[in-house]
Design an enzyme around this catalytic site. Structure first.
Site, PDB file in Angstrom:
ATOM      1  N   LYS A 105      10.583  19.300 -19.755  1.00  0.00           N
ATOM      2  CA  LYS A 105      11.981  19.023 -19.375  1.00  0.00           C
ATOM      3  C   LYS A 105      12.209  17.526 -19.191  1.00  0.00           C
ATOM      4  O   LYS A 105      13.176  16.975 -19.696  1.00  0.00           O
ATOM      5  CB  LYS A 105      12.339  19.717 -18.052  1.00  0.00           C
ATOM      6  CG  LYS A 105      12.212  21.214 -18.056  1.00  0.00           C
ATOM      7  CD  LYS A 105      12.657  21.816 -16.725  1.00  0.00           C
ATOM      8  CE  LYS A 105      11.797  21.396 -15.547  1.00  0.00           C
ATOM      9  NZ  LYS A 105      10.462  21.977 -15.509  1.00  0.00           N
ATOM     10  N   ARG A 165      -1.889  16.094 -16.737  1.00  0.00           N
ATOM     11  CA  ARG A 165      -1.122  15.119 -15.942  1.00  0.00           C
ATOM     12  C   ARG A 165      -1.803  14.877 -14.593  1.00  0.00           C
ATOM     13  O   ARG A 165      -1.806  13.759 -14.089  1.00  0.00           O
ATOM     14  CB  ARG A 165       0.309  15.615 -15.734  1.00  0.00           C
ATOM     15  CG  ARG A 165       1.158  14.597 -14.977  1.00  0.00           C
ATOM     16  CD  ARG A 165       2.608  14.942 -14.954  1.00  0.00           C
ATOM     17  NE  ARG A 165       2.852  16.148 -14.189  1.00  0.00           N
ATOM     18  CZ  ARG A 165       4.020  16.765 -14.138  1.00  0.00           C
ATOM     19  NH1 ARG A 165       5.046  16.280 -14.807  1.00  0.00           N
ATOM     20  NH2 ARG A 165       4.177  17.849 -13.416  1.00  0.00           N
ATOM     21  N   ARG A 178       3.925  27.610  -8.860  1.00  0.00           N
ATOM     22  CA  ARG A 178       5.172  27.145  -9.500  1.00  0.00           C
ATOM     23  C   ARG A 178       5.548  28.040 -10.689  1.00  0.00           C
ATOM     24  O   ARG A 178       6.725  28.302 -10.933  1.00  0.00           O
ATOM     25  CB  ARG A 178       5.024  25.685  -9.944  1.00  0.00           C
ATOM     26  CG  ARG A 178       5.253  24.716  -8.789  1.00  0.00           C
ATOM     27  CD  ARG A 178       4.434  23.460  -8.927  1.00  0.00           C
ATOM     28  NE  ARG A 178       4.820  22.629 -10.039  1.00  0.00           N
ATOM     29  CZ  ARG A 178       3.990  21.764 -10.626  1.00  0.00           C
ATOM     30  NH1 ARG A 178       2.744  21.645 -10.226  1.00  0.00           N
ATOM     31  NH2 ARG A 178       4.426  21.028 -11.623  1.00  0.00           N
TER      32      ARG A 178
HETATM   33  P1  B4P Z   1       7.841  18.669 -17.468  1.00  0.00           P
HETATM   34  O1  B4P Z   1       8.435  19.923 -17.928  1.00  0.00           O
HETATM   35  O2  B4P Z   1       8.648  17.430 -17.605  1.00  0.00           O
HETATM   36  O3  B4P Z   1       7.372  18.944 -16.016  1.00  0.00           O
HETATM   37  P2  B4P Z   1       8.055  18.665 -14.688  1.00  0.00           P
HETATM   38  O4  B4P Z   1       9.379  17.998 -14.823  1.00  0.00           O
HETATM   39  O5  B4P Z   1       7.057  17.981 -13.864  1.00  0.00           O
HETATM   40  O6  B4P Z   1       8.342  20.133 -14.190  1.00  0.00           O
HETATM   41  P3  B4P Z   1       8.222  20.723 -12.798  1.00  0.00           P
HETATM   42  O7  B4P Z   1       9.149  21.885 -12.900  1.00  0.00           O
HETATM   43  O8  B4P Z   1       6.856  21.024 -12.375  1.00  0.00           O
HETATM   44  O9  B4P Z   1       8.633  19.544 -11.800  1.00  0.00           O
HETATM   45  P4  B4P Z   1       9.990  18.995 -11.214  1.00  0.00           P
HETATM   46  O10 B4P Z   1       9.810  17.558 -11.058  1.00  0.00           O
HETATM   47  O11 B4P Z   1      11.180  19.468 -11.963  1.00  0.00           O
HETATM   48  O12 B4P Z   1       6.420  18.432 -18.219  1.00  0.00           O
HETATM   49  C1  B4P Z   1       5.550  17.526 -17.770  1.00  0.00           C
HETATM   50  C2  B4P Z   1       4.197  17.276 -18.480  1.00  0.00           C
HETATM   51  O13 B4P Z   1       4.022  17.778 -19.813  1.00  0.00           O
HETATM   52  C3  B4P Z   1       4.097  15.778 -18.582  1.00  0.00           C
HETATM   53  O14 B4P Z   1       2.837  15.372 -18.148  1.00  0.00           O
HETATM   54  C4  B4P Z   1       4.306  15.453 -20.065  1.00  0.00           C
HETATM   55  O15 B4P Z   1       3.647  14.276 -20.443  1.00  0.00           O
HETATM   56  C5  B4P Z   1       3.701  16.698 -20.707  1.00  0.00           C
HETATM   57  N1  B4P Z   1       4.320  16.971 -22.021  1.00  0.00           N
HETATM   58  C6  B4P Z   1       5.635  17.022 -22.289  1.00  0.00           C
HETATM   59  N2  B4P Z   1       5.850  17.335 -23.596  1.00  0.00           N
HETATM   60  C7  B4P Z   1       4.617  17.519 -24.151  1.00  0.00           C
HETATM   61  C8  B4P Z   1       4.155  17.869 -25.463  1.00  0.00           C
HETATM   62  N3  B4P Z   1       4.995  18.106 -26.463  1.00  0.00           N
HETATM   63  N4  B4P Z   1       2.840  17.965 -25.677  1.00  0.00           N
HETATM   64  C9  B4P Z   1       1.954  17.723 -24.662  1.00  0.00           C
HETATM   65  N5  B4P Z   1       2.323  17.384 -23.404  1.00  0.00           N
HETATM   66  C10 B4P Z   1       3.643  17.276 -23.140  1.00  0.00           C
HETATM   67  O16 B4P Z   1      10.004  19.718  -9.777  1.00  0.00           O
HETATM   68  C11 B4P Z   1       8.983  19.509  -8.830  1.00  0.00           C
HETATM   69  C12 B4P Z   1       9.292  20.282  -7.547  1.00  0.00           C
HETATM   70  O17 B4P Z   1      10.532  19.811  -6.964  1.00  0.00           O
HETATM   71  C13 B4P Z   1       9.520  21.787  -7.696  1.00  0.00           C
HETATM   72  O18 B4P Z   1       8.316  22.512  -7.727  1.00  0.00           O
HETATM   73  C14 B4P Z   1      10.369  22.074  -6.451  1.00  0.00           C
HETATM   74  O19 B4P Z   1       9.573  22.163  -5.284  1.00  0.00           O
HETATM   75  C15 B4P Z   1      11.247  20.847  -6.319  1.00  0.00           C
HETATM   76  N6  B4P Z   1      12.569  21.005  -6.971  1.00  0.00           N
HETATM   77  C16 B4P Z   1      13.043  20.263  -8.022  1.00  0.00           C
HETATM   78  N7  B4P Z   1      14.282  20.680  -8.364  1.00  0.00           N
HETATM   79  C17 B4P Z   1      14.601  21.709  -7.515  1.00  0.00           C
HETATM   80  C18 B4P Z   1      15.738  22.559  -7.386  1.00  0.00           C
HETATM   81  N8  B4P Z   1      16.819  22.445  -8.205  1.00  0.00           N
HETATM   82  N9  B4P Z   1      15.723  23.511  -6.428  1.00  0.00           N
HETATM   83  C19 B4P Z   1      14.666  23.635  -5.589  1.00  0.00           C
HETATM   84  N10 B4P Z   1      13.553  22.873  -5.669  1.00  0.00           N
HETATM   85  C20 B4P Z   1      13.521  21.899  -6.608  1.00  0.00           C
END
Ligand code: B4P
Length: 186
Positions: free
Chosen positions: A10, A124, A141
């Site tokens: 994302k 990561r 998660r």
């Molecule tokens: P991403 O999909 O970008 O992962 P993320 O944003 O970290 O998702 P996540 O859902 O865990 O975390 P968020 O910050 O939203 O992928 C990341 C990895 O994949 C990277 O290392 C990237 O380099 C790699 N990658 C990408 N494309 C690739 C490819 N093609 N090939 C290989 N590798 C690749 O949320 C974190 C926490 O915040 C949640 O758990 C929750 O506690 C809280 N939170 C955030 N929003 C919330 C909401 N709306 N409501 C309630 N809690 C919330």
């Protein structure tokens, strides 16, 4: 909006497509991590949930989102990464937007096999050491995603705004699919 399981890309794809479209990108995860780092009341409250792999309570997230949508950037349209994550969050933002005669125009759903998600998040963890990128929290998660966030796909399908994008492959390949999905919706 860009929707997908943790590790679906994302953040990676959201930033690229927002730049391509010339709109702001807002990641609730990034905002919460920044607040936690600064030690604000909101950040400290959020950290209690994030480190365990749980969602931050809806009312905390919604106060953050209202502030953003009311900001000047919010008036030009924006891409939300990681929001909404629950049906009550989606309903609240729909009500908020309806009050301004606006609506969610497109929801990109990144679909990635589960073993690939775990592989990416562990990679990561080795690189960045994010507090919630350990196996226990990753599994939590993913479980939370299936239970609380995946139902949003059906919610937005009823509004006819969903575009599913296969999210396995190189970043560039996936970005081409994302651009096609966005272009096809315009
Ligand atoms: P991403 O999909 O970008 O992962 P993320 O944003 O970290 O998702 P996540 O859902 O865990 O975390 P968020 O910050 O939203 O992928 C990341 C990895 O994949 C990277 O290392 C990237 O380099 C790699 N990658 C990408 N494309 C690739 C490819 N093609 N090939 C290989 N590798 C690749 O949320 C974190 C926490 O915040 C949640 O758990 C929750 O506690 C809280 N939170 C955030 N929003 C919330 C909401 N709306 N409501 C309630 N809690 C919330």
């Amino acid at each position: 909006m860009i929707l997908g399981a943790p590790g679906s890309g994302k953040g990676t794809q959201g930033q690229l497509i927002a730049k391509h479209l010339g709109i702001a990108e807002v990641s609730t995860g990034e905002l919460l991590r920044a607040a936690a780092k600064q030690g604000t009341a909101l950040g400290l409250e959020a950290r209690k949930y994030m480190d365990k792999g749980l969602l931050v309570p809806d009312e905390v997230i919604l106060s953050l989102i209202r502030e953003i949508l009311d900001s000047p950037a919010g008036k030009r349209g924006m891409l939300m990464d990681g929001f909404p994550r629950t049906v009550p969050q989606a309903e609240a933002v729909d009500r908020f937007l309806a009050g301004r005669k606006e609506r969610v125009s497109l929801v990109l759903v990144l679909e990635v096999p589960e073993d690939e998600l775990v592989r990416r998040l562990l990679a990561r963890a080795a690189k960045e050491g994010r507090a919630d990128d350990n196996l226990e929290s990753i599994q939590q998660r993913l479980e939370v995603y299936h239970r609380q966030t995946a139902p949003l796909v059906a919610y937005y399908e009823r509004q006819g705004v969903v575009r599913r994008v296969p999210g396995a492959g190189s970043v560039e390949e996936i970005q081409q699919r994302v651009r096609k999905a966005v272009g096809g919706a315009a």
